[in-house]
Scaffold this motif. Structure first.
Motif, PDB file in Angstrom:
ATOM      1  N   PHE A   1      25.866   6.947 -47.803  1.00 30.56           N
ATOM      2  CA  PHE A   1      26.111   7.941 -46.758  1.00 30.56           C
ATOM      3  C   PHE A   1      26.432   7.205 -45.459  1.00 30.56           C
ATOM      4  O   PHE A   1      25.791   6.203 -45.126  1.00 30.56           O
TER       5      PHE A   1
ATOM      6  N   SER B   1      22.639   8.496 -51.928  1.00 33.52           N
ATOM      7  CA  SER B   1      22.580   8.398 -50.463  1.00 33.52           C
ATOM      8  C   SER B   1      22.708   6.966 -49.948  1.00 33.52           C
ATOM      9  O   SER B   1      22.746   6.751 -48.736  1.00 33.52           O
TER      10      SER B   1
ATOM     11  N   ILE C   1      28.346  12.725 -46.090  1.00 31.48           N
ATOM     12  CA  ILE C   1      27.959  12.482 -47.481  1.00 31.48           C
ATOM     13  C   ILE C   1      29.139  12.095 -48.369  1.00 31.48           C
ATOM     14  O   ILE C   1      28.949  11.804 -49.565  1.00 31.48           O
TER      15      ILE C   1
ATOM     16  N   GLY D   1      28.994   9.050 -50.533  1.00 28.78           N
ATOM     17  CA  GLY D   1      27.929   9.042 -51.529  1.00 28.78           C
ATOM     18  C   GLY D   1      28.382   9.474 -52.905  1.00 28.78           C
ATOM     19  O   GLY D   1      27.598   9.464 -53.868  1.00 28.78           O
TER      20      GLY D   1
END
Length: 481
Positions: A271, A268, A277, A280
């Protein structure tokens, strides 16, 4: 009376005289007839013998012809048997050759785009830029060890460069991220898997494998989607052709295909608001942190790569905080859940595909704050992360080759993405809610090549931001040996 008797007498005398002459002539005729009959009988016997001789000659010729035909048939059978034996030997040698078990595939695309860009999220005056991009070249190598074991390695070259590396140094500079840029673009392993499949109903694969979340993981070759670029709605939420290291099972049960996987999770620390996402994905790191794993399920009816009806549903779940390099900066799990629903109908000239994605991110505010205060994380936008994101696309095409001798497909497309659909606190900005509508054509001069053109409208759900127009040209190829 006397005259009548005289006349009668004369008549009888003449008759007797005629009979005497006739008897003499009859005797002569009889002898001649006898000789003639004898001669005729002899001639008849000779003709009969000649006919019989001809019949015997004809039978002899027929027997000889039959024997010759039998001999030719035997020779033909021998030649066929020899040819078959040679072919079987060649096939056996080819089957035993290591090269017969080797597979090579490749696909790629190059694009020109003309878009109107905004310099930053506050900018409301777009600037048009034209760009050329050797988007990707992908090579895939495969080897069939035996009927049950095989392997595949897929290498992707993006944007014509050799890539960049991002490292985490936990000791120097108080634990910062260091980026080493060698050239624009990337060279990366997109797949490196071993598969064991003892039956059609069950198989196991492990290594670096594709996650079956998002249609781009299934339909990623240029001839498998109609737009010039892969769908923008999916890129706003997910990693492109998502791949992770892990293990999965799969199989076919009638018209159904199932998959279940346990794979490395996301990190994360990268992100971002604009692609949720997607950033990530740990492909940028030399080593993949695997303190948090993710779980994937997918069930399909039909095949998205074949004509007919296909329906699919996929679910992804995994925590992300444990995979952070600076794991002490976040207490929550940062769990991600995703639901993907997809469908396709390809029949005759008609092409229809669509997908809906919905995802949730726990501890979105905590991740936002942690990323803002992590040293070295300079690139990117640290605006608020969405606790919920959603997107969808629908593309429809008509293959004109079914009506005319022209390998041309016309299409219309709608993409929608909102990676900031909901937030944990405050109000979500509409700046990242985007809609793209477009029309275009695909032209395939040969089955292995596709040339594309697309023009459309980009709309942002903010009244102060004007609608912009985009245009794109692309060429792609794919082949298999």
């Amino acid at each position: 009376m006397t005259l009548k008797l005289t006349t009668l007498g004369m008549a009888i005398a003449g008759l007797l005289a005629g009979n005497a002459y006739a008897d003499t002539q009859l005797n002569n005729t009889t002898n001649t007839a006898t000789n003639t009959a004898t001669l005729a009988e002899s001639i008849a016997r000779q003709e009969q013998a000649l006919i019989q001789l001809k019949q015997e000659l004809a039978q002899l010729k027929a027997q000889q012809a039959e024997k010759q035909a039998e001999k030719q048939a035997e020779q033909q059978i021998d030649r066929q048997a020899l040819t078959k034996a040679v072919q079987e030997q060649v096939a056996l040698e080819a089957a035993n050759s290591p090269w017969s078990r080797f597979k090579f595939e490749s696909y790629g695309s190059m694009n020109y785009t003309s878009d109107e860009y905004f310099d930053n999220v506050q900018d409301t005056s777009p600037e048009r830029r034209g760009r050329l991009d050797l988007e990707r070249i992908v090579t895939e190598f495969g080897y069939q060890f035996n009927d049950e074991w095989d392997m595949e390695v897929e290498i992707e070259y993006e944007h014509g460069g050799t890539g960049s590396a991002l490292e985490y140094d936990g000791f120097d500079e108080f634990g910062e991220f260091e980026s080493e840029v060698e050239a624009g673009g990337e060279v990366m392993i997109e797949k490196a898997q071993l598969r064991y499949r003892p039956s059609k109903a069950f198989g196991v694969k492990f290594g670096n494998i594709h996650l079956p979340v998002g249609l781009s993981s299934v339909l990623h070759k240029p001839n498998q989607y109609l737009t010039v670029l892969r769908h923008r709605s999916e890129a706003a939420m997910l990693p492109a052709v998502w791949n992770e290291t892990g293990i999965g099972i799969f199989g076919d049960l009638g018209d159904f295909h199932y998959q279940a996987q346990v794979v490395s999770g996301l990190n994360s620390e990268y992100f971002r608001t604009y692609d949720w996402i997607a950033s990530g994905h740990q492909k940028r790191f030399e080593h993949i942190n695997a303190d948090e794993l993710a779980y994937v399920l997918r069930l399909d009816y039909g095949s998205f790569k074949q004509p007919g009806l296909a329906l699919g549903a996929a679910y992804y779940y995994g925590n992300t905080s444990g995979n952070r390099h600076k794991s002490n900066k976040l207490a929550g799990d940062g769990s991600v859940s995703l639901l993907a629903l997809s469908g396709a109908y390809v029949d005759g000239p008609w092409i229809l595909r669509g997908q809906y994605l919905q995802g949730t991110l726990d501890d979105a505010d905590a991740i936002t704050q942690a990323n803002k205060t992590t040293p070295g994380l300079k690139p990117g936008n640290f605006a608020q992360l969405g606790s919920k994101a959603e997107s969808f696309f629908v593309e429809a095409g008509l293959d004109l080759n079914h009506f005319f001798s022209v390998p041309l497909t016309v299409f219309a497309n709608l993409d929608y993405a909102n990676p900031l659909s909901e937030v944990e606190t405050g109000t979500a900005t509409k700046r990242y809610e985007n809609t793209w509508t477009s029309v275009g054509i695909n032209y395939s001069p040969i089955p292995e090549i596709v040339i594309k053109a697309e023009g459309g409208l980009h709309q942002v759900a903010v009244a102060a931001i004007p609608d912009t127009h985009f245009f794109a040209l692309g060429v792609g190829y794919q082949f298999s040996l």
